[in-house]
Design a protein around this motif. Structure first.
Motif, PDB file in Angstrom:
ATOM      1  N   UNK A 197       3.473   2.487   0.686  1.00  0.00           N
ATOM      2  CA  UNK A 197       3.010   3.627   1.481  1.00  0.00           C
ATOM      3  C   UNK A 197       1.558   3.958   1.162  1.00  0.00           C
ATOM      4  N   UNK A 198       1.190   3.909  -0.119  1.00  0.00           N
ATOM      5  CA  UNK A 198      -0.201   4.184  -0.503  1.00  0.00           C
ATOM      6  C   UNK A 198      -1.151   3.190   0.138  1.00  0.00           C
TER       7      UNK A 198
ATOM      8  N   UNK B 187      -8.610  -5.766  14.366  1.00  0.00           N
ATOM      9  CA  UNK B 187      -8.003  -7.031  13.943  1.00  0.00           C
ATOM     10  C   UNK B 187      -7.656  -7.011  12.455  1.00  0.00           C
ATOM     11  N   UNK B 188      -8.607  -6.533  11.655  1.00  0.00           N
ATOM     12  CA  UNK B 188      -8.374  -6.521  10.209  1.00  0.00           C
ATOM     13  C   UNK B 188      -7.266  -5.547   9.849  1.00  0.00           C
ATOM     14  N   UNK B 189      -7.353  -4.337  10.333  1.00  0.00           N
ATOM     15  CA  UNK B 189      -6.348  -3.334   9.955  1.00  0.00           C
ATOM     16  C   UNK B 189      -4.969  -3.706  10.486  1.00  0.00           C
ATOM     17  N   UNK B 190      -4.883  -4.297  11.685  1.00  0.00           N
ATOM     18  CA  UNK B 190      -3.593  -4.732  12.212  1.00  0.00           C
ATOM     19  C   UNK B 190      -3.010  -5.863  11.367  1.00  0.00           C
ATOM     20  N   UNK B 191      -3.844  -6.810  10.952  1.00  0.00           N
ATOM     21  CA  UNK B 191      -3.362  -7.913  10.120  1.00  0.00           C
ATOM     22  C   UNK B 191      -2.865  -7.403   8.770  1.00  0.00           C
ATOM     23  N   UNK B 192      -3.572  -6.439   8.201  1.00  0.00           N
ATOM     24  CA  UNK B 192      -3.142  -5.875   6.922  1.00  0.00           C
ATOM     25  C   UNK B 192      -1.814  -5.141   7.067  1.00  0.00           C
ATOM     26  N   UNK B 193      -1.667  -4.370   8.136  1.00  0.00           N
ATOM     27  CA  UNK B 193      -0.414  -3.641   8.340  1.00  0.00           C
ATOM     28  C   UNK B 193       0.754  -4.599   8.576  1.00  0.00           C
ATOM     29  N   UNK B 194       0.532  -5.645   9.357  1.00  0.00           N
ATOM     30  CA  UNK B 194       1.599  -6.615   9.602  1.00  0.00           C
ATOM     31  C   UNK B 194       2.037  -7.269   8.296  1.00  0.00           C
ATOM     32  N   UNK B 195       1.068  -7.644   7.479  1.00  0.00           N
ATOM     33  CA  UNK B 195       1.391  -8.282   6.198  1.00  0.00           C
ATOM     34  C   UNK B 195       2.164  -7.324   5.305  1.00  0.00           C
ATOM     35  N   UNK B 196       1.765  -6.088   5.291  1.00  0.00           N
ATOM     36  CA  UNK B 196       2.432  -5.091   4.459  1.00  0.00           C
ATOM     37  C   UNK B 196       3.885  -4.888   4.908  1.00  0.00           C
ATOM     38  N   UNK B 197       4.131  -4.929   6.211  1.00  0.00           N
ATOM     39  CA  UNK B 197       5.475  -4.684   6.731  1.00  0.00           C
ATOM     40  C   UNK B 197       6.348  -5.943   6.681  1.00  0.00           C
ATOM     41  N   UNK B 198       5.762  -7.103   6.947  1.00  0.00           N
ATOM     42  CA  UNK B 198       6.572  -8.321   7.052  1.00  0.00           C
ATOM     43  C   UNK B 198       6.767  -9.023   5.713  1.00  0.00           C
ATOM     44  N   UNK B 199       6.028  -8.583   4.692  1.00  0.00           N
ATOM     45  CA  UNK B 199       6.148  -9.215   3.365  1.00  0.00           C
ATOM     46  C   UNK B 199       6.509  -8.177   2.299  1.00  0.00           C
ATOM     47  N   UNK B 200       7.451  -7.305   2.638  1.00  0.00           N
ATOM     48  CA  UNK B 200       7.842  -6.265   1.687  1.00  0.00           C
ATOM     49  C   UNK B 200       8.226  -6.835   0.326  1.00  0.00           C
ATOM     50  N   UNK B 201       9.031  -7.911   0.266  1.00  0.00           N
ATOM     51  CA  UNK B 201       9.423  -8.436  -1.050  1.00  0.00           C
ATOM     52  C   UNK B 201       8.229  -8.865  -1.901  1.00  0.00           C
TER      53      UNK B 201
END
Length: 349
Positions: free
Chosen positions: A173-174, A200-214
């Motif tokens: 979350x942070x 593009x950058x912020x969307x890629x970072x958010x996707x990575x954060x959500x799709x790679x939780x483990x």
């Protein structure tokens, strides 16, 4: 930590000393016990720093921002204490003392003498600028042997640093909140940053954060999240015979709580900005090997892109200062960081 002369503080109100008087006094070589041949003042948002040949003395400004309030003498003492304590973790030979600026019984300003305390100074040894990592990296002179000392220092620091029990969901979350803040600021119309690049950058970072939780949760569960330096940039890294890292982030403990891979990726990204990616890469790889840590490449890319986007935001925010001399410098610097963030984010898929 604080000079024993703290006990000699007299009742307030005997004399009002203005900031102008303090700065004028600290600019004089005669203010210091070693009588240096010259004193060079440097002003930042929250401090004045007075450099001499061998030492530096930092005086906090009585200012208030969203992240800090230094308007009272007590708050400035606390901030000096915090700076001294935190920075001695990585630079014990550099940070000498917190020492009082006083009005003597004769009515004169003096450093570390009996009298009424009117302010506090952080006293430091000066480090040779040509041995700071930014200068060494830009000159192309960074050799493997020179970097071994700083690697040993960082590895020892990370091994001994206080681990922070942040719930994995809170850690993610942070990061998400920081991404949102960076995006919102960079998209302000008056900053005129390229909208598609920021998105593009912020969307890629958010996707990575959500799709790679483990991937992120694993870092927390393995004890990789700790109270670190918080601002591990090349200009803060000294490569001399007694290596040191100075100027840690003191204004927010929350921002010092991070993954050690994040801290090392930040340093590597800043070395890339200086045109020396191999220098930061060597430090990153050597530290992770010594720590027996093998984070996935996607995590390092994420942290580099995230940190570059943050630095783009901090650069462009200088445009809010009406007194800056060259707005084009900060706009170009923000654009360069954004370009680097976009390059690393482009590898996140």
């Amino acid at each position: 930590m604080v000079s024993s002369l703290y006990s000699l503080v007299t009742a307030p109100g005997e004399r009002v000393v203005t900031d102008t008087e303090k700065v004028a006094f600290l600019r004089r070589p005669t203010a210091y016990s070693d009588r240096p041949p010259w004193v060079k003042p440097i002003e930042t948002h929250v401090s004045w720093v007075f450099l001499s040949e061998l030492f530096a003395h930092k005086l906090k400004k009585p200012v208030r921002f969203d992240f800090i309030d230094l308007r009272s003498l007590e708050s400035r003492l606390r901030d000096c204490d915090t700076e001294f304590r935190l920075n001695r973790r990585l630079a014990p030979d550099v940070y000498i003392a917190v020492t009082p600026l006083v009005v003597t019984p004769g009515g004169d300003l003096a450093i570390d003498c009996p009298g009424e305390v009117v302010d506090w100074l952080v006293r430091m040894r000066r480090l040779p600028s040509d041995r700071m990592l930014d200068q060494v990296a830009m000159s192309g002179a960074a050799a493997g042997d020179e970097l071994k000392g700083i690697v040993r220092l960082l590895v020892r620091f990370f091994r001994n640093a206080i681990r922070v029990a942040v719930p994995p969901a809170e850690y993610r979350r942070r990061l998400a909140e920081q991404i949102t803040t960076n995006r919102q600021t960079l998209l302000r119309p008056d900053f005129r940053m390229p909208t598609r690049s920021v998105e593009r950058v912020s969307d890629a970072l958010r996707r990575t954060l959500m799709s790679n939780m483990p991937m992120f949760e694993h870092r927390v569960r393995r004890g990789r999240v700790l109270e670190g330096h918080g601002d591990l940039r090349p200009e803060h890294v000294y490569l001399g015979p007694n290596p040191a890292v100075i100027d840690c982030l003191t204004c927010s403990r929350d921002l010092r709580i991070l993954d050690w891979a994040d801290e090392l990726a930040f340093l590597a990204m800043e070395c890339e900005m200086l045109g020396s990616p191999e220098t930061g890469g060597d430090i990153l790889d050597a530290c992770l090997a010594a720590l027996d840590d093998r984070p996935p490449p996607a995590l390092i890319r994420f942290y580099k892109a995230h940190r570059a986007l943050l630095r783009a935001r901090l650069s462009v925010m200088h445009l809010d200062d009406a007194q800056i001399d060259d707005p084009s410098y900060w706009r170009a610097r923000a654009a360069a960081y954004l370009h680097l963030a976009e390059r690393h984010a482009g590898h996140l898929g």
